[in-house]
Enzyme design. Structure first.
Site, mmCIF file in Angstrom:
data_model
loop_
_atom_site.group_PDB
_atom_site.id
_atom_site.type_symbol
_atom_site.label_atom_id
_atom_site.label_comp_id
_atom_site.label_asym_id
_atom_site.label_seq_id
_atom_site.Cartn_x
_atom_site.Cartn_y
_atom_site.Cartn_z
ATOM 1 N N LYS A 167 2.245 7.233 4.171
ATOM 2 C CA LYS A 167 1.644 5.903 4.213
ATOM 3 C C LYS A 167 0.994 5.589 5.556
ATOM 4 O O LYS A 167 0.521 4.478 5.772
ATOM 5 C CB LYS A 167 2.712 4.841 3.904
ATOM 6 C CG LYS A 167 3.365 4.970 2.535
ATOM 7 C CD LYS A 167 4.394 3.872 2.354
ATOM 8 C CE LYS A 167 5.162 4.014 1.048
ATOM 9 N NZ LYS A 167 6.143 2.931 0.841
ATOM 10 N N PRO A 177 0.824 -1.211 0.000
ATOM 11 C CA PRO A 177 0.000 0.000 0.000
ATOM 12 C C PRO A 177 0.861 1.266 0.000
ATOM 13 O O PRO A 177 1.807 1.385 0.778
ATOM 14 C CB PRO A 177 -0.789 -0.126 1.298
ATOM 15 C CG PRO A 177 -0.846 -1.591 1.570
ATOM 16 C CD PRO A 177 0.473 -2.120 1.096
ATOM 17 N N GLU A 178 0.529 2.170 -0.914
ATOM 18 C CA GLU A 178 1.221 3.451 -1.003
ATOM 19 C C GLU A 178 0.199 4.558 -0.771
ATOM 20 O O GLU A 178 -0.956 4.296 -0.429
ATOM 21 C CB GLU A 178 1.928 3.563 -2.353
ATOM 22 C CG GLU A 178 2.914 2.421 -2.587
ATOM 23 C CD GLU A 178 3.706 2.553 -3.885
ATOM 24 O OE1 GLU A 178 3.852 3.671 -4.409
ATOM 25 O OE2 GLU A 178 4.179 1.513 -4.381
ATOM 26 N N ARG A 218 14.875 -2.946 -4.856
ATOM 27 C CA ARG A 218 13.493 -3.065 -5.292
ATOM 28 C C ARG A 218 13.421 -3.280 -6.796
ATOM 29 O O ARG A 218 14.162 -2.653 -7.576
ATOM 30 C CB ARG A 218 12.701 -1.793 -4.941
ATOM 31 C CG ARG A 218 12.715 -1.433 -3.469
ATOM 32 C CD ARG A 218 12.137 -2.537 -2.601
ATOM 33 N NE ARG A 218 10.769 -2.861 -2.991
ATOM 34 C CZ ARG A 218 9.705 -2.173 -2.583
ATOM 35 N NH1 ARG A 218 9.851 -1.150 -1.767
ATOM 36 N NH2 ARG A 218 8.496 -2.534 -2.972
#
Length: 266
Positions: A58, A2-3, A255
């Site tokens: 966030k 979730p961002e 990432r």
């Protein structure tokens, strides 16, 4: 993971409980509680009224009050959703999923904290100062930062642009997917050094970020439409939605990173 747009979507879900009294709290898995035990968490929130939830990057903060019209204050619930967390609103009597870790009970329904991997979770701020302490390491919210501060904070990091964008102490709210989407829109290579960015580059990045977040927040998530880079992350034939060049994958800061070698030349 979730961002910012996802957390904004969870904020809207939590608004279903705004002004409602907590009839009870069921902690089904205490591993998602951070810095507080089940009994204290339940007792601190029982009979409190949820105030208007607000977001910082966030993080989602839900203040509480002792009466419907009282000024919201302590305690407050702070949620960080990690890789797999979410808030969901359910009617009474619905089946409780095994990943529903905490259930807040209200007269019209239940607010459930759902999380499969339990990498982060829920905090209890007993005093207002504890909210400030938990959020102290965050940079400005990506949806609210002005162009001048945006440029100043990025260029003082002396790192690759993608790593800087995902550093929550520099800018709060962007994660892997939003950073890739933004850099693709702005035609900036993910490994380009922040010190090499011109004033025009920074202005373009800020404009594109505001436009991207505006559309994503409206959707409550990062859209996977065909016109978005995100819509091609899992495609069998990953091609740039702008120029049809085959997309490339690499790793930046550990990432997985998706970019277009034609649109984002280094």
């Amino acid at each position: 993971m979730p961002e910012l747009p996802d957390v904004e979507g969870f904020r809207r879900v939590a608004q279903r409980a705004e002004g409602r009294q907590v009839r009870g709290v069921q902690v089904r898995d205490a591993q998602v509680l951070r810095g507080v035990g089940s009994a204290e968490f339940q007792e601190a929130l029982r009979r409190r009224y949820f105030g208007e939830p607000w977001r910082c990057g966030k993080w989602l903060v839900i203040p509480t009050a002792g009466a419907p019209n009282a000024e919201p204050g302590a305690p407050a619930v702070l949620a960080h959703f990690g890789m797999t967390g979410s808030f969901e609103w359910c009617g009474h009597g619905g089946e409780v999923h095994r990943h529903d870790r905490v259930v807040f009970d209200f007269a019209p329904g239940e607010l459930r904290y759902h999380d499969m991997r339990k990498l982060t979770g829920l905090h209890l701020a007993r005093q207002r100062g504890e909210v400030d302490e938990l959020l102290a390491e965050l940079g400005p919210d990506a949806q609210r930062i002005g162009a001048e501060e945006f440029g100043e904070r990025l260029t003082r990091t002396r790192r690759g642009i993608k790593a800087a964008l995902m550093d929550q102490s520099v800018l709060a709210g962007l994660g892997n997917i939003c950073a890739d989407e933004l850099l693709w829109r702005a035609r900036v290579h993910p490994n380009r050094a922040t010190t090499e960015l011109t004033a025009d580059d920074l202005d373009q990045l800020h404009r594109e970020m505001r436009a991207m977040l505006r559309d994503a927040v409206r959707a409550g998530r990062v859209p996977d439409d065909a016109s978005w880079l995100t819509g091609h992350r899992d495609a069998p034939d990953q091609r740039c939605p702008r120029c049809s060049t085959a997309l490339r994958r690499t790793r930046v800061g550990g990432r997985g990173t998706l970019w277009c070698p034609a649109c984002q030349s280094d």
